[in-house]
Enzyme design. Sequence first.
Site, PDB file in Angstrom:
ATOM      1  N   THR A 149      32.900  45.422  41.679  1.00  0.00           N
ATOM      2  CA  THR A 149      31.879  44.447  42.214  1.00  0.00           C
ATOM      3  C   THR A 149      30.453  45.284  42.598  1.00  0.00           C
ATOM      4  O   THR A 149      30.822  46.120  43.392  1.00  0.00           O
ATOM      5  CB  THR A 149      32.550  43.551  43.127  1.00  0.00           C
ATOM      6  OG1 THR A 149      31.695  42.750  43.829  1.00  0.00           O
ATOM      7  CG2 THR A 149      33.265  44.545  44.383  1.00  0.00           C
ATOM      8  N   ASP A 150      29.414  44.426  42.620  1.00  0.00           N
ATOM      9  CA  ASP A 150      28.465  44.925  43.602  1.00  0.00           C
ATOM     10  C   ASP A 150      28.559  44.743  45.120  1.00  0.00           C
ATOM     11  O   ASP A 150      27.844  45.539  45.704  1.00  0.00           O
ATOM     12  CB  ASP A 150      27.181  43.978  43.028  1.00  0.00           C
ATOM     13  CG  ASP A 150      27.467  42.473  43.090  1.00  0.00           C
ATOM     14  OD1 ASP A 150      28.301  42.167  43.898  1.00  0.00           O
ATOM     15  OD2 ASP A 150      26.360  41.778  42.969  1.00  0.00           O
ATOM     16  N   GLU A 151      29.524  44.025  45.613  1.00  0.00           N
ATOM     17  CA  GLU A 151      29.586  43.870  47.100  1.00  0.00           C
ATOM     18  C   GLU A 151      29.851  45.310  47.678  1.00  0.00           C
ATOM     19  O   GLU A 151      29.851  45.473  48.913  1.00  0.00           O
ATOM     20  CB  GLU A 151      30.811  42.994  47.318  1.00  0.00           C
ATOM     21  CG  GLU A 151      30.630  41.470  46.774  1.00  0.00           C
ATOM     22  CD  GLU A 151      31.328  40.413  47.422  1.00  0.00           C
ATOM     23  OE1 GLU A 151      31.811  40.895  48.604  1.00  0.00           O
ATOM     24  OE2 GLU A 151      31.444  39.409  46.898  1.00  0.00           O
ATOM     25  N   TYR A 175      37.485  42.358  51.437  1.00  0.00           N
ATOM     26  CA  TYR A 175      37.629  42.581  50.083  1.00  0.00           C
ATOM     27  C   TYR A 175      36.867  43.494  49.654  1.00  0.00           C
ATOM     28  O   TYR A 175      37.203  44.269  48.971  1.00  0.00           O
ATOM     29  CB  TYR A 175      37.049  41.113  49.679  1.00  0.00           C
ATOM     30  CG  TYR A 175      36.584  41.279  48.125  1.00  0.00           C
ATOM     31  CD1 TYR A 175      37.627  41.505  47.082  1.00  0.00           C
ATOM     32  CD2 TYR A 175      35.413  41.180  47.791  1.00  0.00           C
ATOM     33  CE1 TYR A 175      37.132  41.473  45.787  1.00  0.00           C
ATOM     34  CE2 TYR A 175      34.975  41.207  46.364  1.00  0.00           C
ATOM     35  CZ  TYR A 175      36.015  41.466  45.356  1.00  0.00           C
ATOM     36  OH  TYR A 175      35.616  41.497  44.081  1.00  0.00           O
ATOM     37  N   LYS A 179      37.887  47.016  47.526  1.00  0.00           N
ATOM     38  CA  LYS A 179      37.493  47.233  46.316  1.00  0.00           C
ATOM     39  C   LYS A 179      36.810  48.692  46.298  1.00  0.00           C
ATOM     40  O   LYS A 179      36.927  49.437  45.288  1.00  0.00           O
ATOM     41  CB  LYS A 179      36.373  46.229  45.781  1.00  0.00           C
ATOM     42  CG  LYS A 179      37.182  44.990  45.258  1.00  0.00           C
ATOM     43  CD  LYS A 179      37.951  44.822  44.257  1.00  0.00           C
ATOM     44  CE  LYS A 179      37.403  45.277  42.768  1.00  0.00           C
ATOM     45  NZ  LYS A 179      38.308  45.050  41.842  1.00  0.00           N
TER      46      LYS A 179
END
Length: 379
Positions: A149-151, A175, A179
Amino acid sequence: MEEGSRERRTLRSLLVTGGAGFIGSNFIHYLFKQGDFKGKVVNVDKLTYAGNLENLEEIDKTYGQEGQKRYFFRQADVCDFKTIEEIFIQHDIDTVVHFAAESHVDRSIHGPTDFILTNIIGTFTLLEITRKHWIDKGRSGVLFHHISTDEVYGSLEKDDEYFYENTPYDPHSPYSASKASSDHLVNAYHHTYGLPITLSNCSNNYGPYQFPEKLIPLMILNAVDGKKLPIYGDGMNVRDWLYVEDHCAAIYTVLRYGRTGETYNIGGENEQPNINVVRKICETLEELYPIAANRFIQPSANIQNYNDLITFVKDRPGHDWRYAINCDKIKEELGWKPSISFEEGLKKTIQWYLDNRQWIDNVRSGEYKKWIEKNYGER
Ligand code: NAD
Ligand code: DAU
């Protein structure tokens, strides 16, 4: 294939983890629509609240039956070494596409344990199995593709530069931290053991089969039912939205042509403040299902416009302000680009939710109701 190689890979026996979830199930649909895909898919999913085999009914009917057998499903936890290893051997897996994860930021705030287990230990378990069966046995023609993810890159201010593949990691929620940890493990297995890997970090997806706890489906379903549309904070947080089929196309491109050892950012080039997204949903819904014709909203409710349902609620703790991903690398190197505009994608998505009431009713189980109470009740 050699390090950095860009020859076309042949995908024979794919282990798709988390294939009963939103993106995983869309990916399996996408794969079987590709004329040049001749391999088989083994979908391994624990079937948490987010996993739904109904998403794959058509695939199972078409490719899961004797005589046609190219699709297999096994209910299993990616943390369960023994079971996953057995599946690995039984199907002689040559490609892993690792979607399985706990994926909802709000849930990670309420209870991070499953995120640590599935996202970190689960990824570690899969990596250990590939190390044992691919690296130790000198297997070639294999690939571990990790979906991220970009997060992991953190949060941007209004005028900050985009996230690039070499932007330092700075995750903020349990989260995104889990990741990020899984991404580091995948890269470490490449550098330490020479495991052939690719990684993709994508922005926010939307489309059919998305569990209605995430922004877009939650707003569509609430609006249809004449319920409040709860926007966190002032609604000015920015996300970059990509139609899920475009994400699937990007993954398929990376699987076949991505350079081993590389990370590819994937995004929609479509930054929007949340409030605009919700207003667009209301506008499109009015076009596809006008309030006047809406059988779930009584005239006595006195709602003239879906926008009247918008309400601002307490912000998400540690709410990242803005994500904006630069995807020039995959565009320039591999020729992929987003192909579905936000207007078109939103229309398709809303129409899908309007046409699939049964799917929605089935998904709205006790577990879903409990979540809505917990998340919105405490705000
Ligand atoms: P999802 O929550 O809809 O689906 C996750 C799937 O994983 C479910 O089917 C669930 O049953 C399964 N699963 C969970 N724990 C498991 C375990 N221990 N063992 C086996 N299966 C397990 O998630 P999604 O939105 O489809 O996201 C898929 C992947 O894409 C995730 O890795 C996520 O981090 C990443 N991603 C999502 C988005 C997005 O906008 N949704 C964007 C970028 C990246
Ligand atoms: O950026 C990629 C990520 O996008 C993925 O890695 C995650 O798996 C995926 O869930 C998604 O995370 P977000 O937190 O951005 O998605 P979500 O749909 O939960 O929220 C999108 C934005 O909308 C966010 O700024 C919070 C806001 N929001 C969300 C909900 C559910 C609201 O304002 N109201 C809501 O009720």
